[in-house]
Design a protein around this motif. Structure first.
Motif, PDB file in Angstrom:
ATOM      1  N   THR A 221      -4.730  -0.806 -13.775  1.00 16.33           N
ATOM      2  CA  THR A 221      -4.115  -1.992 -14.383  1.00 16.33           C
ATOM      3  C   THR A 221      -3.014  -2.588 -13.508  1.00 16.33           C
ATOM      4  OG1 THR A 221      -2.773  -0.453 -15.690  1.00 16.33           O
ATOM      5  CG2 THR A 221      -4.644  -1.503 -16.785  1.00 16.33           C
ATOM      6  N   LYS A 222      -2.773  -2.017 -12.314  1.00 18.92           N
ATOM      7  CA  LYS A 222      -1.889  -2.665 -11.346  1.00 18.92           C
ATOM      8  C   LYS A 222      -2.746  -3.304 -10.249  1.00 18.92           C
ATOM      9  CE  LYS A 222       1.219  -3.568  -8.128  1.00 18.92           C
ATOM     10  NZ  LYS A 222       0.848  -4.116  -6.829  1.00 18.92           N
ATOM     11  N   SER A 223      -3.290  -2.481  -9.348  1.00 18.77           N
ATOM     12  CA  SER A 223      -3.903  -3.074  -8.146  1.00 18.77           C
ATOM     13  C   SER A 223      -5.119  -3.940  -8.441  1.00 18.77           C
ATOM     14  CB  SER A 223      -4.251  -1.999  -7.121  1.00 18.77           C
ATOM     15  OG  SER A 223      -4.939  -0.939  -7.711  1.00 18.77           O
ATOM     16  N   MET A 255      -7.633 -12.984   6.132  1.00 16.79           N
ATOM     17  CA  MET A 255      -7.776 -11.742   6.896  1.00 16.79           C
ATOM     18  C   MET A 255      -7.555 -10.558   5.974  1.00 16.79           C
ATOM     19  SD  MET A 255      -5.924 -13.556   9.918  1.00 16.79           S
ATOM     20  CE  MET A 255      -6.074 -15.024   8.898  1.00 16.79           C
ATOM     21  N   GLY A 256      -8.597  -9.743   5.810  1.00 21.20           N
ATOM     22  CA  GLY A 256      -8.537  -8.594   4.903  1.00 21.20           C
ATOM     23  C   GLY A 256      -9.190  -8.942   3.583  1.00 21.20           C
ATOM     24  N   TYR A 257     -10.079  -8.057   3.103  1.00 20.70           N
ATOM     25  CA  TYR A 257     -10.745  -8.306   1.818  1.00 20.70           C
ATOM     26  C   TYR A 257     -10.590  -7.076   0.922  1.00 20.70           C
ATOM     27  CZ  TYR A 257     -13.983 -10.886  -1.199  1.00 20.70           C
ATOM     28  OH  TYR A 257     -14.541 -11.616  -2.239  1.00 20.70           O
ATOM     29  N   ASP A 259      -7.830  -5.680  -2.268  1.00 23.82           N
ATOM     30  CA  ASP A 259      -7.535  -6.306  -3.566  1.00 23.82           C
ATOM     31  C   ASP A 259      -6.830  -7.651  -3.386  1.00 23.82           C
ATOM     32  OD1 ASP A 259      -8.655  -4.279  -5.192  1.00 23.82           O
ATOM     33  OD2 ASP A 259      -6.917  -3.010  -4.777  1.00 23.82           O
ATOM     34  N   VAL A 260      -5.837  -7.692  -2.501  1.00 24.16           N
ATOM     35  CA  VAL A 260      -5.099  -8.946  -2.282  1.00 24.16           C
ATOM     36  C   VAL A 260      -6.009  -9.981  -1.602  1.00 24.16           C
ATOM     37  CG1 VAL A 260      -3.178  -9.978  -0.983  1.00 24.16           C
ATOM     38  CG2 VAL A 260      -2.826  -7.860  -2.258  1.00 24.16           C
ATOM     39  N   GLY A 261      -6.821  -9.533  -0.661  1.00 26.49           N
ATOM     40  CA  GLY A 261      -7.751 -10.447   0.008  1.00 26.49           C
ATOM     41  C   GLY A 261      -8.759 -11.034  -0.961  1.00 26.49           C
ATOM     42  N   VAL A 277     -13.772 -15.016   5.884  1.00 31.62           N
ATOM     43  CA  VAL A 277     -13.054 -13.747   5.743  1.00 31.62           C
ATOM     44  C   VAL A 277     -13.211 -12.942   7.026  1.00 31.62           C
ATOM     45  CG1 VAL A 277     -13.074 -11.535   4.492  1.00 31.62           C
ATOM     46  CG2 VAL A 277     -13.322 -13.696   3.225  1.00 31.62           C
ATOM     47  N   THR A 278     -12.137 -12.225   7.406  1.00 37.15           N
ATOM     48  CA  THR A 278     -12.273 -11.239   8.482  1.00 37.15           C
ATOM     49  C   THR A 278     -11.974  -9.859   7.893  1.00 37.15           C
ATOM     50  OG1 THR A 278      -9.991 -11.070   9.297  1.00 37.15           O
ATOM     51  CG2 THR A 278     -11.281 -12.968  10.055  1.00 37.15           C
ATOM     52  N   GLU A 279     -12.656  -8.859   8.354  1.00 35.27           N
ATOM     53  CA  GLU A 279     -12.458  -7.478   7.868  1.00 35.27           C
ATOM     54  C   GLU A 279     -12.741  -6.477   8.978  1.00 35.27           C
ATOM     55  OE1 GLU A 279     -11.662  -4.995   6.116  1.00 35.27           O
ATOM     56  OE2 GLU A 279     -10.908  -5.847   4.249  1.00 35.27           O
ATOM     57  N   GLY A 313      -1.743  -5.878   5.052  1.00 40.09           N
ATOM     58  CA  GLY A 313      -0.764  -4.783   5.077  1.00 40.09           C
ATOM     59  C   GLY A 313      -0.736  -4.116   6.446  1.00 40.09           C
ATOM     60  N   ASN A 314      -1.364  -4.739   7.426  1.00 38.04           N
ATOM     61  CA  ASN A 314      -1.411  -4.186   8.784  1.00 38.04           C
ATOM     62  C   ASN A 314      -0.517  -5.042   9.686  1.00 38.04           C
ATOM     63  OD1 ASN A 314      -2.129  -2.599  10.927  1.00 38.04           O
ATOM     64  ND2 ASN A 314      -4.331  -2.892  10.667  1.00 38.04           N
ATOM     65  N   LYS A 315      -0.276  -4.584  10.907  1.00 35.59           N
ATOM     66  CA  LYS A 315       0.592  -5.351  11.800  1.00 35.59           C
ATOM     67  C   LYS A 315      -0.217  -6.088  12.869  1.00 35.59           C
ATOM     68  CE  LYS A 315       1.619  -1.794  15.157  1.00 35.59           C
ATOM     69  NZ  LYS A 315       2.586  -1.269  16.058  1.00 35.59           N
TER      70      LYS A 315
HETATM   71  P1  NAI Z   1      -5.992  -3.001   0.640  1.00 41.03           P
HETATM   72  O1  NAI Z   1      -5.855  -1.771   1.430  1.00 41.03           O
HETATM   73  O2  NAI Z   1      -6.792  -3.009  -0.625  1.00 41.03           O
HETATM   74  O3  NAI Z   1      -6.581  -4.194   1.541  1.00 41.03           O
HETATM   75  C1  NAI Z   1      -6.221  -4.467   2.857  1.00 41.03           C
HETATM   76  C2  NAI Z   1      -7.516  -4.795   3.611  1.00 41.03           C
HETATM   77  O4  NAI Z   1      -7.196  -5.271   4.909  1.00 41.03           O
HETATM   78  C3  NAI Z   1      -8.432  -3.577   3.795  1.00 41.03           C
HETATM   79  O5  NAI Z   1      -9.706  -3.830   3.242  1.00 41.03           O
HETATM   80  C4  NAI Z   1      -8.469  -3.376   5.300  1.00 41.03           C
HETATM   81  O6  NAI Z   1      -9.734  -2.897   5.739  1.00 41.03           O
HETATM   82  C5  NAI Z   1      -8.179  -4.780   5.821  1.00 41.03           C
HETATM   83  N1  NAI Z   1      -7.634  -4.826   7.177  1.00 41.03           N
HETATM   84  C6  NAI Z   1      -6.738  -3.994   7.780  1.00 41.03           C
HETATM   85  N2  NAI Z   1      -6.489  -4.383   9.027  1.00 41.03           N
HETATM   86  C7  NAI Z   1      -7.228  -5.496   9.253  1.00 41.03           C
HETATM   87  C8  NAI Z   1      -7.376  -6.376  10.343  1.00 41.03           C
HETATM   88  N3  NAI Z   1      -6.718  -6.168  11.498  1.00 41.03           N
HETATM   89  N4  NAI Z   1      -8.219  -7.435  10.219  1.00 41.03           N
HETATM   90  C9  NAI Z   1      -8.897  -7.652   9.061  1.00 41.03           C
HETATM   91  N5  NAI Z   1      -8.781  -6.845   7.972  1.00 41.03           N
HETATM   92  C10 NAI Z   1      -7.952  -5.782   8.065  1.00 41.03           C
HETATM   93  O7  NAI Z   1      -4.493  -3.473   0.315  1.00 41.03           O
HETATM   94  P2  NAI Z   1      -4.056  -4.554  -0.797  1.00 41.03           P
HETATM   95  O8  NAI Z   1      -3.767  -3.879  -2.055  1.00 41.03           O
HETATM   96  O9  NAI Z   1      -5.001  -5.671  -0.745  1.00 41.03           O
HETATM   97  O10 NAI Z   1      -2.632  -4.990  -0.196  1.00 41.03           O
HETATM   98  C11 NAI Z   1      -2.509  -5.702   1.019  1.00 41.03           C
HETATM   99  C12 NAI Z   1      -1.036  -6.015   1.290  1.00 41.03           C
HETATM  100  O11 NAI Z   1      -0.551  -6.909   0.272  1.00 41.03           O
HETATM  101  C13 NAI Z   1      -0.110  -4.815   1.235  1.00 41.03           C
HETATM  102  O12 NAI Z   1       0.916  -4.995   2.187  1.00 41.03           O
HETATM  103  C14 NAI Z   1       0.479  -4.880  -0.163  1.00 41.03           C
HETATM  104  O13 NAI Z   1       1.676  -4.169  -0.266  1.00 41.03           O
HETATM  105  C15 NAI Z   1       0.636  -6.368  -0.332  1.00 41.03           C
HETATM  106  N6  NAI Z   1       0.674  -6.906  -1.699  1.00 41.03           N
HETATM  107  C16 NAI Z   1       1.222  -8.160  -1.826  1.00 41.03           C
HETATM  108  C17 NAI Z   1       1.283  -8.769  -3.057  1.00 41.03           C
HETATM  109  C18 NAI Z   1       1.891 -10.114  -3.190  1.00 41.03           C
HETATM  110  O14 NAI Z   1       2.126 -10.559  -4.299  1.00 41.03           O
HETATM  111  N7  NAI Z   1       2.168 -10.807  -2.119  1.00 41.03           N
HETATM  112  C19 NAI Z   1       0.772  -8.112  -4.289  1.00 41.03           C
HETATM  113  C20 NAI Z   1       0.184  -6.817  -4.027  1.00 41.03           C
HETATM  114  C21 NAI Z   1       0.131  -6.247  -2.783  1.00 41.03           C
END
Ligand code: NAI
Length: 466
Positions: A221-223, A255-257, A259-261, A277-279, A313-315
């Protein structure tokens, strides 16, 4: 008595209070916690340091923690995400808060330090609980304690690290032994987001996590709600408030798919943008493709797309060589937790024109310009007001339950990272059904036995992925 808060303008409190009143009607989970636990006050004695975006929704969370008996001090976890009227309302209500939208990095770490400074009780204990978003409050205490133990913190690798080290040295000089004592007093931490959770697992792996932590992010119920449906509403909100650009027809790259993507791509697609989308993960790439998005590399689309959003969430995901190739007036933003997803530091020697708060136009050597949102920090909170109350109610109900668990039963947990049990996850969801008129079907005993669950739940095994 000297004032024990730092806010932009305390006169904004009345406006903040009106918006709080509205938010409460959209946060049924938090209001149910007040009704269920308000009298028993299970958080009595808890002295919670909060490091989480100081928004209206967070204000409802803070007032819930206080109603459950906690003493609370608060800082924001991001320099741009504070809503000044929310901070003012909380300060005016008597809870110390240290947060201003647009604070400097130095102020940011100074405010986090201030949020730890509870007056000590008769046993010399100040703060004893942390509610974190991204892990900065946890990092501050643990890194400071390591420095007190004589560890060399090393050469800072970023401007922010330089500021953190300076703040730690300041506190060490003012109160020798403070970090070690604070670390010993902390009973537990509840962590809000993916990035902070990564840090916690990493600390635990290295044997550096001295107290139990509850990973709130990975409650379903969060992510699966905040990260996804929250971003679905707040991403385009941020881009629109920043740029007023027409979204329909634009080519947007997510970039990234994860939960946030997923939420971000849905947000842009819902506004009529053509989304790519990139992944790096084949599972998430396949999901994106089967959701109907073209999956490609950033290099393939960098010179033709109009909007670039990192969610990884990557750099170093959007690098200087990418920004140099973008077409004139491309919009660049990040919705992940930290600003290092975009190589903003490498833009420092370029010509910046500030358009308005949190919106900058930056000229590349070729003469083409990009629009950078929130200096590369999470744009839905920097350029807009973050997720709507309803979805934050689900996230924050998990936070309240995690704080109660750690405060009342913390000694039953070894140091480590835990997730709330599924029956509580289902409870959080259940608390949000009435508000939107959802009617649940009920399992008969025969049906429940046939699928091997209790008619009252939990309805799914632990390994189920939703
Ligand atoms: P997640 O781990 O579910 O998704 C991140 C995705 O990025 C993964 O599928 C991963 O394979 C992909 N990824 C990693 N490096 C990549 C690259 N170089 N190129 C393309 N894809 C790449 O994480 P989630 O939950 O989606 O969170 C992502 C970020 O968003 C985190 O930093 C989190 O803390 C933050 N976040 C921000 C919110 C907001 O309101 N702005 C709300 C919730 C989370």
């Amino acid at each position: 008595m000297a004032k024990d808060y730092v806010v932009k303008d305390i006169e904004l409190a009345a406006f903040g209070r009106k918006e709080l009143d509205i938010a409460e009607t959209e946060m049924p989970g938090l209001m149910a916690c007040r009704a269920e636990f308000g009298e028993a006050k299970p958080l009595k004695g808890a002295r919670i340091v909060g490091s989480l975006h100081m928004t209206i929704q967070t204000a409802v969370l803070i007032e819930t923690l206080v109603e459950l008996g906690a003493d609370v001090r608060w800082a924001s976890c991001n320099i741009f995400s504070t809503q000044d009227h929310a901070a003012a309302a909380i300060a005016a209500g008597g809870t110390p808060v240290f947060a201003i939208k647009g604070q400097s990095l130095e102020e940011h770490w100074d405010y986090l330090d201030k949020s730890f400074l509870f007056p000590e009780d008769e046993n010399g204990v100040g703060a004893n609980m942390i509610l974190d978003d991204g892990g900065d409050a946890t990092l501050y205490v643990l890194l400071g304690a390591r420095a007190e133990a004589g560890e060399d913190l090393g050469v800072p690798t970023s401007e922010e690290e330089e500021v953190i080290h300076a703040q730690i040295k300041k506190r060490m000089a003012a109160s020798p032994g403070w970090f070690t004592k604070t670390r010993e007093n902390i009973k537990g931490v509840s962590e809000e987001t993916t990035t902070g959770v990564h840090r916690l697992y990493d600390l635990h792996k290295k044997g550096q996590l001295p107290f139990p932590a509850i990973n709130v992010n990975d409650s379903v119920t969060k992510s699966k709600f905040d990260n996804k449906y929250g971003c679905k509403e707040s991403l385009v909100d941020g881009i629109r408030r920043a740029t007023d650009t027409m979204m329909a027809g634009k080519v947007a790259v997510v970039m990234g798919y994860g939960d946030v993507g997923k939420g971000s791509a849905a947000s842009l697609a819902g506004a009529g943008a053509r989304v790519k989308v990139t992944e790096v993960d084949p599972i998430c790439a396949l999901q994106a493709a089967m959701d109907g998005f073209e999956v490609t590399t950033l290099e393939d689309v960098v010179s033709t797309a109009d909007v670039f959003i990192t969610t990884t969430g990557n750099k170093d995901v959007i690098r200087i060589e990418h920004m140099r190739e973008m077409k004139d007036m491309a919009i660049v933003g990040n919705i992940g937790h930290f600003d290092n997803e975009i190589q903003v530091a490498s833009l420092k020697n370029h010509k910046w024109t500030n358009i308005k708060d949190q919106v900058d136009m930056i000229e590349m050597p070729s003469g083409s310009r990009i629009i950078l949102l929130s200096e590369g920090r999470l744009l839905n909170l920097g350029n807009a007001t973050g997720h709507p109350s309803f979805v934050m109610s689900a996230s924050f109900t998990n936070q309240v339950l995690a704080q109660i668990e750690l405060w009342t039963k913390g000694e039953e947990y070894q140091p480590g990272v835990y997730i709330l049990p599924k029956h509580l996850d289902e409870k959080v969801a259940r608390l949000h059904l009435d508000r939107i008129g959802v009617k649940l079907s009920k399992l008969s005993d025969e049906q429940a036995a046939y699928i091997g669950v209790s008619a009252e739940g939990p309805f799914k095994p632990e390994h189920y992925r939703y």
